[in-house]
Design a protein around this motif. Sequence first.
Motif, mmCIF file in Angstrom:
data_model
loop_
_atom_site.group_PDB
_atom_site.id
_atom_site.type_symbol
_atom_site.label_atom_id
_atom_site.label_comp_id
_atom_site.label_asym_id
_atom_site.label_seq_id
_atom_site.Cartn_x
_atom_site.Cartn_y
_atom_site.Cartn_z
ATOM 1 N N ASN A 29 0.843 -1.203 0.000
ATOM 2 C CA ASN A 29 0.000 0.000 0.000
ATOM 3 C C ASN A 29 0.875 1.248 0.000
ATOM 4 O OD1 ASN A 29 0.936 0.286 2.636
ATOM 5 N ND2 ASN A 29 -1.005 -0.251 3.605
ATOM 6 N N ALA A 30 0.240 2.384 -0.103
ATOM 7 C CA ALA A 30 0.961 3.653 -0.211
ATOM 8 C C ALA A 30 1.706 4.010 1.071
ATOM 9 C CB ALA A 30 -0.017 4.774 -0.578
ATOM 10 N N GLN A 31 1.309 3.376 2.177
ATOM 11 C CA GLN A 31 1.959 3.680 3.459
ATOM 12 C C GLN A 31 3.288 2.933 3.634
ATOM 13 O OE1 GLN A 31 -1.593 3.072 3.356
ATOM 14 N NE2 GLN A 31 -1.582 5.291 3.143
ATOM 15 N N GLU A 138 -8.859 -20.371 2.557
ATOM 16 C CA GLU A 138 -9.141 -20.586 3.970
ATOM 17 C C GLU A 138 -9.070 -19.279 4.754
ATOM 18 O OE1 GLU A 138 -9.850 -23.772 5.753
ATOM 19 O OE2 GLU A 138 -10.543 -23.950 3.690
ATOM 20 N N LEU A 139 -8.113 -18.422 4.415
ATOM 21 C CA LEU A 139 -8.011 -17.127 5.093
ATOM 22 C C LEU A 139 -9.225 -16.252 4.795
ATOM 23 C CD1 LEU A 139 -4.229 -16.232 4.607
ATOM 24 C CD2 LEU A 139 -5.336 -16.911 6.739
ATOM 25 N N LEU A 140 -9.685 -16.267 3.551
ATOM 26 C CA LEU A 140 -10.882 -15.483 3.201
ATOM 27 C C LEU A 140 -12.061 -15.926 4.047
ATOM 28 C CD1 LEU A 140 -10.844 -15.040 -0.698
ATOM 29 C CD2 LEU A 140 -9.612 -13.788 1.052
ATOM 30 N N ASP A 141 -12.219 -17.241 4.196
ATOM 31 C CA ASP A 141 -13.309 -17.774 5.017
ATOM 32 C C ASP A 141 -13.126 -17.406 6.485
ATOM 33 O OD1 ASP A 141 -14.470 -18.873 2.775
ATOM 34 O OD2 ASP A 141 -13.682 -20.884 3.117
ATOM 35 N N LEU A 142 -11.908 -17.550 6.978
ATOM 36 C CA LEU A 142 -11.619 -17.274 8.381
ATOM 37 C C LEU A 142 -11.913 -15.810 8.725
ATOM 38 C CD1 LEU A 142 -10.375 -18.663 10.954
ATOM 39 C CD2 LEU A 142 -8.183 -17.672 10.240
ATOM 40 N N PHE A 143 -11.563 -14.910 7.813
ATOM 41 C CA PHE A 143 -11.713 -13.480 8.070
ATOM 42 C C PHE A 143 -13.046 -12.915 7.572
ATOM 43 C CE2 PHE A 143 -6.828 -13.353 7.498
ATOM 44 C CZ PHE A 143 -6.650 -13.816 8.792
ATOM 45 N N ALA A 156 -1.225 -7.043 -5.004
ATOM 46 C CA ALA A 156 -0.842 -6.288 -3.805
ATOM 47 C C ALA A 156 -2.072 -5.921 -2.987
ATOM 48 C CB ALA A 156 -0.074 -5.026 -4.198
ATOM 49 N N GLY A 157 -3.121 -5.500 -3.648
ATOM 50 C CA GLY A 157 -4.350 -5.118 -2.963
ATOM 51 C C GLY A 157 -4.994 -6.284 -2.232
ATOM 52 N N ARG A 161 -5.410 -6.471 1.822
ATOM 53 C CA ARG A 161 -6.715 -6.655 2.459
ATOM 54 C C ARG A 161 -6.672 -7.836 3.452
ATOM 55 N NH1 ARG A 161 -11.741 -5.361 0.374
ATOM 56 N NH2 ARG A 161 -10.642 -3.548 -0.483
ATOM 57 N N ILE A 162 -6.026 -8.920 3.050
ATOM 58 C CA ILE A 162 -5.886 -10.076 3.939
ATOM 59 C C ILE A 162 -5.037 -9.704 5.160
ATOM 60 C CG2 ILE A 162 -4.809 -12.367 4.126
ATOM 61 C CD1 ILE A 162 -5.743 -12.861 1.218
ATOM 62 N N ALA A 163 -3.937 -8.980 4.928
ATOM 63 C CA ALA A 163 -3.061 -8.576 6.037
ATOM 64 C C ALA A 163 -3.813 -7.705 7.035
ATOM 65 C CB ALA A 163 -1.836 -7.834 5.497
#
Length: 197
Positions: A29-31, A138-143, A156-157, A161-163
């Motif tokens: 990301n930009a940060q 699995e991460l998408l489901d978990l979160f 990257a996006g 988003r996952i991070a």
Amino acid sequence: MSINIEQSAFAGLDRQKRLLNQVFKGELNAQGRFGFRGELAIKFATAVADEARPPELLAQQVISSAEPGAQKIAFLSCYLLSFGYLDALVAALGDTLEPSGKYFIYCNNIDLSKRYHLEYKGIPFYILPLDEATVYNELLDLFGLERNDLKKLDTAGKINRIAESALRYNDLFPEINYADCLAGMGPVRDPGENRPV
């Protein structure tokens, strides 16, 4: 201002040539959050003459990130063929792990009905089973992340988003210690079985 990997918590792992088969390695990301997606060499094979051999042990399907200017990896998820590789993974990652990090380890030989929270060498881990699925899904489901929302994003996006979701995640899993988890794991599957020769 863009940063390169030498200014990130991944610098040492990159110098050790542990970051392999990269799908992504760069700013998220930009940060200035930095991310890596690919494979991580846990244990290198003994080199014979000049012959480069594949690593003996790999963490696969790695998705990870580090915050701007930080010397530690804030979020890491990966797939291990065996929970028994956790000790070698922690040794390979060395001082890039921190007690406040979010680390999700998916293992092939953990009971599919079980999920654990484990502290090992002062570092917290979420230990989850994985058989036919992928760490990403699995991460998408978990979160609780919507696949359609992520489809609009570049690599990257998606990782960013996952991070972000991982860093906010604080669900409680049953606590287990390392010895008990090790004792309860199943046999290690041969990744080459049932494959045509």
